[in-house]
Design an enzyme around this catalytic site. Structure first.
Site, PDB file in Angstrom:
ATOM      1  N   ARG A  31       0.834  -1.216   0.000  1.00 32.27           N
ATOM      2  CA  ARG A  31       0.000   0.000   0.000  1.00 32.27           C
ATOM      3  C   ARG A  31       0.858   1.252   0.000  1.00 32.27           C
ATOM      4  O   ARG A  31       0.559   2.240  -0.658  1.00 32.27           O
ATOM      5  CB  ARG A  31      -0.948  -0.018   1.206  1.00 32.27           C
ATOM      6  N   GLN A  42      -9.890  10.143   7.476  1.00 34.96           N
ATOM      7  CA  GLN A  42      -9.795   8.731   7.847  1.00 34.96           C
ATOM      8  C   GLN A  42      -8.694   8.062   7.021  1.00 34.96           C
ATOM      9  O   GLN A  42      -8.410   6.894   7.199  1.00 34.96           O
ATOM     10  CB  GLN A  42     -11.124   8.030   7.566  1.00 34.96           C
ATOM     11  N   HIS A  56      -7.034   7.834  11.551  1.00 32.29           N
ATOM     12  CA  HIS A  56      -6.675   6.414  11.487  1.00 32.29           C
ATOM     13  C   HIS A  56      -5.174   6.208  11.356  1.00 32.29           C
ATOM     14  O   HIS A  56      -4.722   5.143  10.952  1.00 32.29           O
ATOM     15  CB  HIS A  56      -7.424   5.725  10.343  1.00 32.29           C
ATOM     16  N   CYS A  89       8.152  -0.880  23.228  1.00 27.64           N
ATOM     17  CA  CYS A  89       8.288   0.366  24.010  1.00 27.64           C
ATOM     18  C   CYS A  89       7.297   1.442  23.559  1.00 27.64           C
ATOM     19  O   CYS A  89       7.189   2.482  24.194  1.00 27.64           O
ATOM     20  CB  CYS A  89       9.729   0.888  23.991  1.00 27.64           C
ATOM     21  N   CYS A 135      14.837  -0.257  21.216  1.00 28.38           N
ATOM     22  CA  CYS A 135      14.792  -1.513  21.997  1.00 28.38           C
ATOM     23  C   CYS A 135      14.856  -2.767  21.131  1.00 28.38           C
ATOM     24  O   CYS A 135      14.752  -3.876  21.651  1.00 28.38           O
ATOM     25  CB  CYS A 135      13.545  -1.530  22.885  1.00 28.38           C
ATOM     26  N   THR A 159     -16.661   9.623   1.874  1.00 29.96           N
ATOM     27  CA  THR A 159     -16.697   8.562   2.884  1.00 29.96           C
ATOM     28  C   THR A 159     -18.047   7.860   2.871  1.00 29.96           C
ATOM     29  O   THR A 159     -19.079   8.509   2.675  1.00 29.96           O
ATOM     30  CB  THR A 159     -16.366   9.087   4.300  1.00 29.96           C
ATOM     31  N   SER A 160     -18.012   6.545   3.105  1.00 28.73           N
ATOM     32  CA  SER A 160     -19.275   5.791   3.165  1.00 28.73           C
ATOM     33  C   SER A 160     -19.976   6.060   4.491  1.00 28.73           C
ATOM     34  O   SER A 160     -21.104   5.622   4.688  1.00 28.73           O
ATOM     35  CB  SER A 160     -19.008   4.291   2.983  1.00 28.73           C
TER      36      SER A 160
HETATM   37  P1  OAD Z   1     -15.085   3.559   1.911  1.00 25.60           P
HETATM   38  O1  OAD Z   1     -14.341   2.717   0.929  1.00 25.60           O
HETATM   39  O2  OAD Z   1     -15.987   2.886   2.869  1.00 25.60           O
HETATM   40  O3  OAD Z   1     -15.992   4.620   1.132  1.00 25.60           O
HETATM   41  C1  OAD Z   1     -15.473   5.380   0.072  1.00 25.60           C
HETATM   42  C2  OAD Z   1     -16.532   6.387  -0.327  1.00 25.60           C
HETATM   43  O4  OAD Z   1     -15.981   7.219  -1.328  1.00 25.60           O
HETATM   44  C3  OAD Z   1     -17.808   5.769  -0.920  1.00 25.60           C
HETATM   45  O5  OAD Z   1     -18.943   6.366  -0.308  1.00 25.60           O
HETATM   46  C4  OAD Z   1     -17.744   6.143  -2.400  1.00 25.60           C
HETATM   47  O6  OAD Z   1     -19.042   6.365  -2.979  1.00 25.60           O
HETATM   48  C5  OAD Z   1     -16.947   7.431  -2.336  1.00 25.60           C
HETATM   49  N1  OAD Z   1     -16.214   7.780  -3.578  1.00 25.60           N
HETATM   50  C6  OAD Z   1     -15.726   6.960  -4.523  1.00 25.60           C
HETATM   51  N2  OAD Z   1     -15.115   7.677  -5.489  1.00 25.60           N
HETATM   52  C7  OAD Z   1     -15.204   8.982  -5.136  1.00 25.60           C
HETATM   53  C8  OAD Z   1     -14.769  10.222  -5.716  1.00 25.60           C
HETATM   54  N3  OAD Z   1     -14.101  10.259  -6.866  1.00 25.60           N
HETATM   55  N4  OAD Z   1     -15.066  11.379  -5.059  1.00 25.60           N
HETATM   56  C9  OAD Z   1     -15.740  11.358  -3.874  1.00 25.60           C
HETATM   57  N5  OAD Z   1     -16.167  10.231  -3.293  1.00 25.60           N
HETATM   58  C10 OAD Z   1     -15.914   9.059  -3.894  1.00 25.60           C
HETATM   59  O7  OAD Z   1     -14.000   4.477   2.641  1.00 25.60           O
HETATM   60  P2  OAD Z   1     -14.107   5.245   4.044  1.00 25.60           P
HETATM   61  O8  OAD Z   1     -15.457   5.771   4.258  1.00 25.60           O
HETATM   62  O9  OAD Z   1     -12.963   6.173   4.077  1.00 25.60           O
HETATM   63  O10 OAD Z   1     -10.569   2.134   8.339  1.00 25.60           O
HETATM   64  O11 OAD Z   1     -13.834   4.050   5.028  1.00 25.60           O
HETATM   65  C11 OAD Z   1     -13.706   4.328   6.384  1.00 25.60           C
HETATM   66  C12 OAD Z   1     -12.741   3.372   7.015  1.00 25.60           C
HETATM   67  O12 OAD Z   1     -13.114   2.020   6.708  1.00 25.60           O
HETATM   68  C13 OAD Z   1     -11.325   3.462   6.494  1.00 25.60           C
HETATM   69  O13 OAD Z   1     -10.597   4.522   7.060  1.00 25.60           O
HETATM   70  C14 OAD Z   1     -10.755   2.135   6.896  1.00 25.60           C
HETATM   71  C15 OAD Z   1     -11.900   1.244   6.465  1.00 25.60           C
HETATM   72  O14 OAD Z   1     -12.060   0.064   7.140  1.00 25.60           O
HETATM   73  C16 OAD Z   1      -9.552   1.474   8.899  1.00 25.60           C
HETATM   74  O15 OAD Z   1      -8.743   0.829   8.245  1.00 25.60           O
HETATM   75  C17 OAD Z   1      -9.502   1.599  10.387  1.00 25.60           C
END
Ligand code: OAD
Length: 271
Positions: free
Chosen positions: A74, A106, A139, A150, A174, A212-213
């Site tokens: 990644r 996030q 995150h 440590c 450590c 974000t979803s």
């Molecule tokens: P998701 O993968 O759940 O959601 C991504 C969002 O971005 C969706 O709602 C898509 O519709 C939207 N999307 C896609 N393309 C886009 C674009 N060009 N412009 C704007 N939006 C777009 O990602 P997150 O909501 O970030 O956590 O997920 C939250 C957390 O879930 C992450 O930080 C991660 C994951 O598990 C950890 O790893 C702790």
């Protein structure tokens, strides 16, 4: 029927212009146009990999090499990507808002940090941010590491050789194994970043929520704080989310195009 996009853009601009304080919350979608895969959705990372096999403390205890291999992959991928028009528009706009806006993300990809550095004409130092506004990485970051013994935390951008247990990065203090400085499932979020984000959410007149979803808490609870204090949510996302029915404005489309329209572009001004 939804109002036309131009009317929605005007409404979003008006809300932001009238707000004294703004919290921006971003998720994986803002980096999609840079080529970083999102987590959910058709080509999402969690379709290909099971979170509990790679993103949990138990997974790291069982097989640190496999987990590091995934994070090294990644990191490589993200380092080949560049901040896009959405990151740039936000960086420029946030700098102009001075002390009256904060960015909580996030994302662990460092692209907001790089966009902030580019906007200020300086070199990005991944793993630490010199953004002229609060940049809260809820995150963690792919470019920090934490010692499993440590607890020492530090920036780490060198390539990771995950071919064997022996080649994994070790603590300079450590010698114990280092782990990626990201939040895994079941772990608490970094305390300072989280409490700062909640403070901003509770004081902001507008939460601008991008890509974000809105499913993963506690980050997904931040816009709710803004709503409870009487503020508004402006959402930017090509798809509907659980936040959509609560948003004053829901801009449907890619962040790169829409943020430039709402906030102005982040391109350098030519003289
Ligand atoms: P998701 O993968 O759940 O959601 C991504 C969002 O971005 C969706 O709602 C898509 O519709 C939207 N999307 C896609 N393309 C886009 C674009 N060009 N412009 C704007 N939006 C777009 O990602 P997150 O909501 O970030 O956590 O997920 C939250 C957390 O879930 C992450 O930080 C991660 C994951 O598990 C950890 O790893 C702790």
């Amino acid at each position: 029927m939804e109002p036309p996009l131009d009317a929605q853009l005007d409404r979003a601009r008006d809300l932001l212009a009238a707000a004294r304080r703004v919290l921006v919350l971003t998720g994986a979608g803002i980096s999609a146009e840079s080529g970083v895969p999102t987590f959910r959705g058709v080509q999402g990372l969690w379709k290909e990999y099971r979170p509990e096999e790679l993103a949990t403390p138990g997974a790291f205890r069982r097989d640190p090499r496999l987990v590091w291999e995934w994070y090294a992959w990644r990191r490589d991928l993200v380092l080949r990507c560049k901040p896009n028009a959405g990151h740039r528009a936000l960086a420029r706009w946030l700098r102009a808002r001075k002390a009256f806006a904060a960015l909580a993300t996030q994302n662990v990809d460092g692209l907001h940090t790089r966009a902030a550095a580019e906007d200020m004409g300086s070199q990005a130092s991944l793993g630490s941010s010199a953004a002229p506004y609060p940049l809260l990485e809820l995150h963690g970051s792919l470019f920090t590491v934490r010692c499993t013994e440590c607890g020492r935390e530090e920036p780490h951008t060198a390539p990771v050789d995950a071919t064997s247990l022996e080649t994994l990065p070790r603590c300079g203090a450590c010698t114990a194994l280092l782990r990626p400085g990201v939040v895994w499932f079941g772990e608490p979020l970094p305390e300072t970043a989280l409490s700062e984000a909640f403070r901003w959410a509770g004081e902001a007149e507008v939460a601008l929520v991008v890509g974000t979803s809105a499913l993963v808490h506690p980050a997904a609870s931040l816009p709710g704080m803004t709503l409870r204090r009487g503020g508004s949510v402006v959402e930017v996302n090509p798809e509907a989310s659980p936040l959509t029915p609560l948003a004053a404005v829901s801009l449907r489309g890619p962040a790169g195009i829409l943020l430039a329209k709402v906030l102005g572009t982040g391109e350098p001004t030519r003289v």
